[in-house]
Design an enzyme around this catalytic site. Structure first.
Site, PDB file in Angstrom:
ATOM      1  N   LYS A  87       0.857  -1.190   0.000  1.00  0.00           N
ATOM      2  CA  LYS A  87       0.000   0.000   0.000  1.00  0.00           C
ATOM      3  C   LYS A  87       0.895   1.243   0.000  1.00  0.00           C
ATOM      4  O   LYS A  87       1.760   1.398   0.871  1.00  0.00           O
ATOM      5  CB  LYS A  87      -0.892  -0.044   1.246  1.00  0.00           C
ATOM      6  CG  LYS A  87      -2.153   0.765   1.148  1.00  0.00           C
ATOM      7  CD  LYS A  87      -3.056   0.429   2.333  1.00  0.00           C
ATOM      8  CE  LYS A  87      -4.335   1.214   2.317  1.00  0.00           C
ATOM      9  NZ  LYS A  87      -5.097   1.025   3.564  1.00  0.00           N
TER      10      LYS A  87
HETATM   11  O1  G3P Z   1      -8.873   2.146   4.211  1.00  0.00           O
HETATM   12  C1  G3P Z   1      -8.724   3.439   4.705  1.00  0.00           C
HETATM   13  C2  G3P Z   1      -9.570   3.580   5.897  1.00  0.00           C
HETATM   14  O2  G3P Z   1      -9.079   2.808   6.925  1.00  0.00           O
HETATM   15  C3  G3P Z   1      -9.783   4.949   6.394  1.00  0.00           C
HETATM   16  O3  G3P Z   1     -10.937   4.912   7.123  1.00  0.00           O
HETATM   17  O4  G3P Z   1     -12.596   5.694   8.712  1.00  0.00           O
HETATM   18  O5  G3P Z   1     -10.152   6.242   9.025  1.00  0.00           O
HETATM   19  O6  G3P Z   1     -11.471   7.337   7.230  1.00  0.00           O
HETATM   20  P1  G3P Z   1     -11.310   6.116   8.079  1.00  0.00           P
END
Ligand code: G3P
Length: 215
Positions: A87
């Site tokens: 990633k």
């Molecule tokens: O895959 C990316 C994700 O983990 C981000 O999620 O909820 O932290 O915006 P969030």
């Protein structure tokens, strides 16, 4: 549409895997920290442990932001297990590294994507996956679904094979809308996957069937 789980929590990965609906896992440095995984050796071991729980791709994020560092880290991650996808952040050095990995046959997930232009660059570099962050766009009053639609149109127009991996999913309607718009993958917290199960008419209907079966 493929379902990935967006967590580094082994119990949650096992629970989704046991349902038989899981196609892979994504992690990020924040999710690893949330599980208290610290130190290079522990982090690498954790990725291997995750690969042992699922059969699909497992995204492991690099921490370097320069080309040489991203390549060094990414090659070490890719050597850990055949399921590892490197990633890489959507920055100039990251795009260069994605092209390098693509030429070497190493799978990549271009993360922190918030615009169609960024997604186009990721596809041109040969990313395996591109991760538009739907929830974080919502957080700044921007429509993430338009982004998914735009990326789908661009990729289909030019035949890019990069898979759209809708990320930063927060609730079930994010998943459903991404499916309607043709995202290849949604990576979701376990709570959002489980919320797909719920409908009050299912609950009342089942209760009635079970009650009538006793008659
Ligand atoms: O895959 C990316 C994700 O983990 C981000 O999620 O909820 O932290 O915006 P969030």
């Amino acid at each position: 549409m493929k379902f990935f789980i967006d967590t580094a929590n082994l119990s949650q990965i096992k629970e989704a895997q046991a349902m038989g609906i899981l196609d892979g896992v994504t992690t990020n440095p924040s999710l690893m920290a949330k599980e208290g995984i610290k130190g290079e050796a522990n982090i690498l071991k954790h990725y291997v442990d995750i690969c042992g729980l699922v059969t699909g791709d497992v995204s492991a994020e690099v921490l370097s932001t320069d080309f040489d560092g991203i390549v060094r880290e990414g090659e070490a991650l890719a050597k850990l297990h055949k399921q590892i996808v490197v990633k890489v952040p959507m920055i100039k050095e990251g795009v260069k590294a994605i092209k390098y990995f693509s030429n070497k046959g190493i799978k990549t997930n271009c993360t922190l994507v918030f615009s169609a232009g960024q997604a186009l660059l990721a596809a041109k570099a040969g990313a395996t996956y591109v991760s538009p962050f739907i929830g974080r766009l919502d957080d700044v009053s921007t429509d993430g679904f338009i982004l998914i639609e735009d990326i789908r149109t661009i990729y289909d127009t030019y035949g890019y094979k990069t898979q759209i991996l809708a990320a930063s999913i927060r609730h079930p309607m994010h998943i459903v809308n991404c499916a309607k718009l043709g995202a290849d993958v949604a990576t979701c917290p376990l709570s959002a996957i489980m919320a797909l199960l719920n409908h009050p008419l299912t609950d009342t209907g089942l209760a009635k069937f079970l009650e009538d079966a006793k008659k």
